[in-house]
Design an enzyme around this catalytic site. Sequence first.
Site, PDB file in Angstrom:
ATOM      1  N   CYS A   2       0.829  -1.206   0.000  1.00 33.31           N
ATOM      2  CA  CYS A   2       0.000   0.000   0.000  1.00 33.31           C
ATOM      3  C   CYS A   2       0.865   1.257   0.000  1.00 33.31           C
ATOM      4  CB  CYS A   2      -0.885   0.033   1.236  1.00 33.31           C
ATOM      5  SG  CYS A   2      -1.890  -1.441   1.408  1.00 33.31           S
ATOM      6  N   ARG A  27       5.331   0.970  -5.964  1.00 31.72           N
ATOM      7  CA  ARG A  27       5.279   0.032  -4.837  1.00 31.72           C
ATOM      8  C   ARG A  27       4.378  -1.169  -5.137  1.00 31.72           C
ATOM      9  NH1 ARG A  27       6.945   2.569   0.071  1.00 31.72           N
ATOM     10  NH2 ARG A  27       5.602   1.245   1.315  1.00 31.72           N
ATOM     11  N   TRP A  73      -2.738  -2.692  -1.781  1.00 29.95           N
ATOM     12  CA  TRP A  73      -2.277  -4.015  -2.202  1.00 29.95           C
ATOM     13  C   TRP A  73      -3.014  -4.985  -1.285  1.00 29.95           C
ATOM     14  CZ3 TRP A  73       0.422  -8.299  -0.333  1.00 29.95           C
ATOM     15  CH2 TRP A  73       1.023  -9.128  -1.292  1.00 29.95           C
ATOM     16  N   ASN A  99      -1.774   1.102   5.868  1.00 29.78           N
ATOM     17  CA  ASN A  99      -0.858   0.129   5.273  1.00 29.78           C
ATOM     18  C   ASN A  99      -0.455  -0.815   6.393  1.00 29.78           C
ATOM     19  OD1 ASN A  99       1.211  -1.251   4.036  1.00 29.78           O
ATOM     20  ND2 ASN A  99       2.624   0.486   3.974  1.00 29.78           N
ATOM     21  N   GLY A 100      -0.571  -2.127   6.162  1.00 38.69           N
ATOM     22  CA  GLY A 100      -0.196  -3.086   7.204  1.00 38.69           C
ATOM     23  C   GLY A 100      -1.334  -4.057   7.456  1.00 38.69           C
ATOM     24  N   GLU A 484      19.073 -15.614  -9.995  1.00 37.65           N
ATOM     25  CA  GLU A 484      18.594 -14.244 -10.191  1.00 37.65           C
ATOM     26  C   GLU A 484      18.066 -14.054 -11.617  1.00 37.65           C
ATOM     27  OE1 GLU A 484      17.696 -11.861  -8.531  1.00 37.65           O
ATOM     28  OE2 GLU A 484      17.845 -10.095  -9.783  1.00 37.65           O
ATOM     29  N   LYS A 488      14.263 -12.925 -12.411  1.00 34.09           N
ATOM     30  CA  LYS A 488      13.928 -11.729 -13.223  1.00 34.09           C
ATOM     31  C   LYS A 488      12.932 -12.101 -14.319  1.00 34.09           C
ATOM     32  CE  LYS A 488      14.837  -8.859 -11.447  1.00 34.09           C
ATOM     33  NZ  LYS A 488      15.515  -8.967 -10.203  1.00 34.09           N
ATOM     34  N   GLU A 491       9.468 -12.846 -12.735  1.00 35.69           N
ATOM     35  CA  GLU A 491       8.819 -11.658 -12.175  1.00 35.69           C
ATOM     36  C   GLU A 491       8.136 -10.807 -13.234  1.00 35.69           C
ATOM     37  OE1 GLU A 491      11.165  -9.873  -8.370  1.00 35.69           O
ATOM     38  OE2 GLU A 491      12.330  -9.952 -10.204  1.00 35.69           O
ATOM     39  N   HIS A 507      20.782 -34.152 -12.079  1.00 39.07           N
ATOM     40  CA  HIS A 507      20.017 -34.762 -10.989  1.00 39.07           C
ATOM     41  C   HIS A 507      18.526 -34.425 -11.074  1.00 39.07           C
ATOM     42  CE1 HIS A 507      23.705 -36.102  -9.195  1.00 39.07           C
ATOM     43  NE2 HIS A 507      24.174 -34.870  -9.191  1.00 39.07           N
ATOM     44  N   LYS A 606       6.976  -3.607  -4.611  1.00 44.22           N
ATOM     45  CA  LYS A 606       8.384  -3.213  -4.460  1.00 44.22           C
ATOM     46  C   LYS A 606       8.827  -3.318  -3.019  1.00 44.22           C
ATOM     47  CE  LYS A 606      12.166  -1.404  -6.013  1.00 44.22           C
ATOM     48  NZ  LYS A 606      12.958  -2.375  -6.790  1.00 44.22           N
TER      49      LYS A 606
HETATM   50  C1  G6P Z   1       9.978  -7.793  -3.222  1.00 47.68           C
HETATM   51  C2  G6P Z   1      10.470  -7.185  -4.521  1.00 47.68           C
HETATM   52  C3  G6P Z   1      11.794  -7.819  -4.933  1.00 47.68           C
HETATM   53  C4  G6P Z   1      12.789  -7.697  -3.786  1.00 47.68           C
HETATM   54  C5  G6P Z   1      12.238  -8.276  -2.477  1.00 47.68           C
HETATM   55  C6  G6P Z   1      13.126  -7.928  -1.296  1.00 47.68           C
HETATM   56  O1  G6P Z   1       9.601  -9.107  -3.417  1.00 47.68           O
HETATM   57  O2  G6P Z   1       9.522  -7.370  -5.540  1.00 47.68           O
HETATM   58  O3  G6P Z   1      12.314  -7.147  -6.078  1.00 47.68           O
HETATM   59  O4  G6P Z   1      13.970  -8.365  -4.138  1.00 47.68           O
HETATM   60  O5  G6P Z   1      10.968  -7.711  -2.204  1.00 47.68           O
HETATM   61  O6  G6P Z   1      13.087  -6.538  -1.105  1.00 47.68           O
HETATM   62  P1  G6P Z   1      14.171  -5.693  -0.359  1.00 47.68           P
HETATM   63  O7  G6P Z   1      13.657  -4.288  -0.431  1.00 47.68           O
HETATM   64  O8  G6P Z   1      14.224  -6.199   1.055  1.00 47.68           O
HETATM   65  O9  G6P Z   1      15.466  -5.878  -1.067  1.00 47.68           O
END
Ligand code: G6P
Length: 611
Positions: A2, A27, A73, A99-100, A484, A488, A491, A507, A606
């Site tokens: 949020c 966000r 959110w 938010n929360g 990673e 990516k 995501e 394996h 985010k």
């Molecule tokens: C969310 C974001 C990711 C990020 C993760 C950890 O899932 O979408 O991109 O890697 O949070 O976030 P931080 O701010 O703790 O690196």
Amino acid sequence: MCGIVAYIGNKPAYPILIKGLRRLEYRGYDSAGIAIMNGDLNIYKIKGKVDDLENFVAGKDVQGTMGIGHTRWATHGEPNNINAHPHLSGNGRLAIIHNGIIENYNTLKEILIKNGHSFSSETDTEVLVHFIEEIQNKYELSLEEAVRKALSSVIGAYAIVIIDKDDPNKIVAARKGSPLVVGLGDDEFFLASDATPIVEYTKKVIYLNDEEIVSIDRNNFEIRTIANIPRTPEIKEVDIEVEALEKGGFDHFMLKEIYQQPDSVSDGMRGRLNAAEGWIKLGGIEEFEERFKKAKRLIIVACGTSWHAGLIAEYLIEELARLPVEVEYASEFRYRNPILGEEDVVIALSQSGETADTIAALELAKFKGALIYGIVNVVGSSISRLTNAGSYIHAGPEIGVASTKAFTGQLTLLTLIALYLGKSRGMLGKSQYQKMLYELQEIPDKIRQVLKQNDQIKYIAGEMKDTNNAIYLGRGFNFPIALEGALKLKEISYIHAEGYPAAEMKHGPIALIDEKMPVVVIATNKNAYEKVVSNVQEIKARKGIVIAIVAEGDTVIKDLADFCIEIPETADPLSPLLSVIPLQLLSYHIAVMRGCNVDQPRNLAKSVTVE
Ligand code: G6P
């Protein structure tokens, strides 16, 4: 998660709220809403984006110089117009944004229903505002007194902002576990989840601490705790320019941020590394040198992409400093009763500095006496304030949800830490240390060279875009880069992708390989190069499509692979800083070609401020 924005002053509130909500779009959210005070309370809220809200509001009454705005959110109840914030109290006097998560909302709801309240939404937030109303009426309290008293019975995490129709010159806000920033202008005040909606109006901010309540009228403000203890605010200057929050000519924030990496990596090293003079300076570590020296191990806690940076740190610190490292998902670590003590150093990696799981892991570590160290990007964030010491990444605001420049910023710092500890622990010879410093200093230029291959990477993206699955393989320092790269792709393009250590392919994942399966192989390692060649041969023998990231001048894998991307030579421990770049670009182009919303991928946020 949020996003919260609020304004009180002498300007029209609506444009400030809408612009603020747009700044917070990164966000991640599913609905948006505003409440503006203009004698009466005008509330508009809708499922969808800020654009949808603007269309919905067009032509309606948005007059007023005080208001609150929210992007939601969903946690409790699906995203729809009713569950969107702001929520109103039963008597229509109070409007709240939140938010929360209010964990005891069910208990509170039962009590309220018995007292005659009824609810239109499924949210915990509506329960909270009815609860505040109940207390306000029962004890005949002012808004801030009612909020204070109500919050002392609330369990959970929140950042809230609340306004009262009968007190039209006041905004009250509070935080516990979710971020909230107060902006101080000239006869005007702002509130927001982070500083991004505020910086174009004022650079003076106060980061509220947990259990603090701020009460703002048009000329003044006061901060007290939930226990009613007055607090002297610490006013900080934020160092964010508005341009940093714009796309700056790029189609997407993610692309801009990928292209910023030569500079952001360089910014992360500025004042910390001087190869010619042979030194690394890291204030945070120097301050706790003895604790780092005594540490028998380092524990890294993180989530998502930051966790991948942590995994690379394990390779880096164990190789260069010979200090054992454990890397933990913050969410697992905190709930598994970890063995921790005063001899441990716990490092949190977090772009946002607000990830709820990472914060909880750190709090636990602090409670058990460990030294807690933060590596974060967002200045003034909760983690930066919770830790004993730390280092900022200095990558500048990262707006794209999928982390790119913050990741390479984390890697840069972790490499500096590994080299620093390697030297201070006497594990690195002088010439090796010196050589690595020079190599590291050259990384920004080498990233620039990788970026020049964008056209080739885009071409490969075109070949890969229609796949439903992909496998990413890497060894050693580049195994976490395989994870990673796969993350990516998942995501932002919603293609199912898995990363594995290359040798693990036989394996299990090898069963998936056929002529339709793209396999991205990171094959830059000098160490175990022959083994990676064998892995590539195994994939080709099963007709898989190999996309290889190789070191400049490679001929062997180039002959075997279907597509190749060359990256400049560097020392193995530094190669992740280069090999991740083509994988970021590959995901980006594939997502664009598939018509995905690159900067705001579905369901993702985010800054994940709930557990
Ligand atoms: C969310 C974001 C990711 C990020 C993760 C950890 O899932 O979408 O991109 O890697 O949070 O976030 P931080 O701010 O703790 O690196």
